[in-house]
Design a protein around this motif. Structure first.
Motif, PDB file in Angstrom:
ATOM      1  N   LEU A  82      -8.033  62.474  -5.695  1.00 36.01           N
ATOM      2  CA  LEU A  82      -9.001  62.517  -6.794  1.00 36.01           C
ATOM      3  C   LEU A  82      -8.246  62.680  -8.112  1.00 36.01           C
ATOM      4  O   LEU A  82      -7.468  63.618  -8.278  1.00 36.01           O
ATOM      5  N   LEU A  83      -8.459  61.756  -9.044  1.00 39.69           N
ATOM      6  CA  LEU A  83      -7.841  61.886 -10.362  1.00 39.69           C
ATOM      7  C   LEU A  83      -8.684  62.869 -11.154  1.00 39.69           C
ATOM      8  O   LEU A  83      -9.836  62.588 -11.489  1.00 39.69           O
ATOM      9  N   ASP A  84      -8.104  64.042 -11.401  1.00 36.06           N
ATOM     10  CA  ASP A  84      -8.877  65.189 -11.864  1.00 36.06           C
ATOM     11  C   ASP A  84      -8.158  65.855 -13.039  1.00 36.06           C
ATOM     12  O   ASP A  84      -7.039  66.346 -12.891  1.00 36.06           O
ATOM     13  N   PRO A  85      -8.809  65.879 -14.231  1.00 33.02           N
ATOM     14  CA  PRO A  85      -8.177  66.490 -15.402  1.00 33.02           C
ATOM     15  C   PRO A  85      -7.834  67.966 -15.176  1.00 33.02           C
ATOM     16  O   PRO A  85      -6.984  68.520 -15.869  1.00 33.02           O
ATOM     17  N   ALA A  86      -8.492  68.599 -14.197  1.00 28.86           N
ATOM     18  CA  ALA A  86      -8.245  70.021 -13.946  1.00 28.86           C
ATOM     19  C   ALA A  86      -7.224  70.262 -12.829  1.00 28.86           C
ATOM     20  O   ALA A  86      -6.945  71.405 -12.468  1.00 28.86           O
ATOM     21  N   ALA A  87      -6.671  69.182 -12.271  1.00 27.07           N
ATOM     22  CA  ALA A  87      -5.713  69.357 -11.172  1.00 27.07           C
ATOM     23  C   ALA A  87      -4.447  70.056 -11.677  1.00 27.07           C
ATOM     24  O   ALA A  87      -4.137  70.016 -12.869  1.00 27.07           O
ATOM     25  N   GLU A  88      -3.736  70.685 -10.752  1.00 23.12           N
ATOM     26  CA  GLU A  88      -2.540  71.429 -11.166  1.00 23.12           C
ATOM     27  C   GLU A  88      -1.309  70.524 -11.251  1.00 23.12           C
ATOM     28  O   GLU A  88      -0.402  70.782 -12.034  1.00 23.12           O
ATOM     29  N   ALA A  89      -1.273  69.479 -10.436  1.00 23.16           N
ATOM     30  CA  ALA A  89      -0.084  68.617 -10.416  1.00 23.16           C
ATOM     31  C   ALA A  89      -0.395  67.276 -11.067  1.00 23.16           C
ATOM     32  O   ALA A  89      -1.495  66.743 -10.929  1.00 23.16           O
ATOM     33  N   ASP A  90       0.590  66.721 -11.782  1.00 20.88           N
ATOM     34  CA  ASP A  90       0.446  65.383 -12.352  1.00 20.88           C
ATOM     35  C   ASP A  90       0.722  64.330 -11.280  1.00 20.88           C
ATOM     36  O   ASP A  90       1.489  64.573 -10.354  1.00 20.88           O
ATOM     37  N   LEU A  91       0.102  63.177 -11.438  1.00 17.02           N
ATOM     38  CA  LEU A  91       0.354  62.061 -10.533  1.00 17.02           C
ATOM     39  C   LEU A  91       1.825  61.642 -10.639  1.00 17.02           C
ATOM     40  O   LEU A  91       2.380  61.586 -11.734  1.00 17.02           O
TER      41      LEU A  91
END
Length: 209
Positions: A82-91
């Motif tokens: 899931l591409l998520d602005p709140a995720a902890e890790a960058d793609l």
């Protein structure tokens, strides 16, 4: 061993009873670019009452699904990112080998953003971030493809932030998004988008009279 690599699928969860001209241009562009890159593009959770515009329906590479992403990929949940602005890790480029499905919440083109991603986040998919700035949906898919398929590190993707578009001699409008910078030095946008934005700008001016 460089054995069989599954085809990458980009999924935009649509969820809206309508499809505006802006989304239609973005989806058409995503479909064409995905097809050219040997990937699938799936529009999921499309209400069955929604009529696709003819030109979009005819676009090579577009697959429309009335089922939700959960149903479609029920057996491959660990392969969905899931591409998520709140995720902890960058793609990062290694994610292109780890995941088979990249999921976008159809929220990226909203200003201010409606947090549709949070609904998908609750479903427990692995999340990755595309950096701090908001992107249009087609830009988010384009950046993901560059990183996951073309193996360009996220920080090396060339960007233009908040470009100004000239509406006419007297006025310009600032786009509140981050875009990929094309070879011509201009922001990469779907064909027809600039005209649509100009039309919108003129409409709002005309509404004043």
């Amino acid at each position: 061993m460089g054995g069989y690599k599954p085809q990458i699928t980009y999924v935009v969860e649509h969820l809206d009873p309508e499809l505006g001209p802006w989304s239609s241009l973005e989806y058409g562009r995503i479909a064409r670019e995905s097809h050219a890159a040997g990937a699938r593009f799936l529009l999921s959770s499309v209400p069955s009452s929604l009529q696709m515009p003819k030109d979009l329906a005819a676009t090579q590479g577009l697959e429309v699904e009335h089922r939700s992403v959960e149903e479609i990929f029920a057996d491959r949940k660990s392969k969905v990112c899931l591409l998520d602005p709140a995720a902890e890790a960058d793609l990062n480029p290694a994610d292109g080998d780890q995941f088979e499905v990249f999921l976008f919440g159809g929220i990226l083109g909203d200003d201010p953003p409606r947090d549709r991603t949070s609904e998908l986040r609750k479903k427990g998919y692995s999340g990755r971030r595309l950096g701090p700035k908001q992107m249009t949906t087609d830009t988010a898919v384009r950046v993901t493809r560059m990183v996951a398929q073309e193996k360009v590190p996220l920080e090396e993707v060339p960007y233009i932030d908040y470009p100004e578009l000239r509406i006419n001699h007297h006025e310009s409008t600032e786009m509140p998004f981050r875009y990929v910078k094309g070879p011509d030095g201009q922001p990469v946008m779907p064909e027809g988008m600039v005209d649509l934005i100009k039309e919108d700008a003129n409409k709002s001016v005309d509404d004043l009279f």
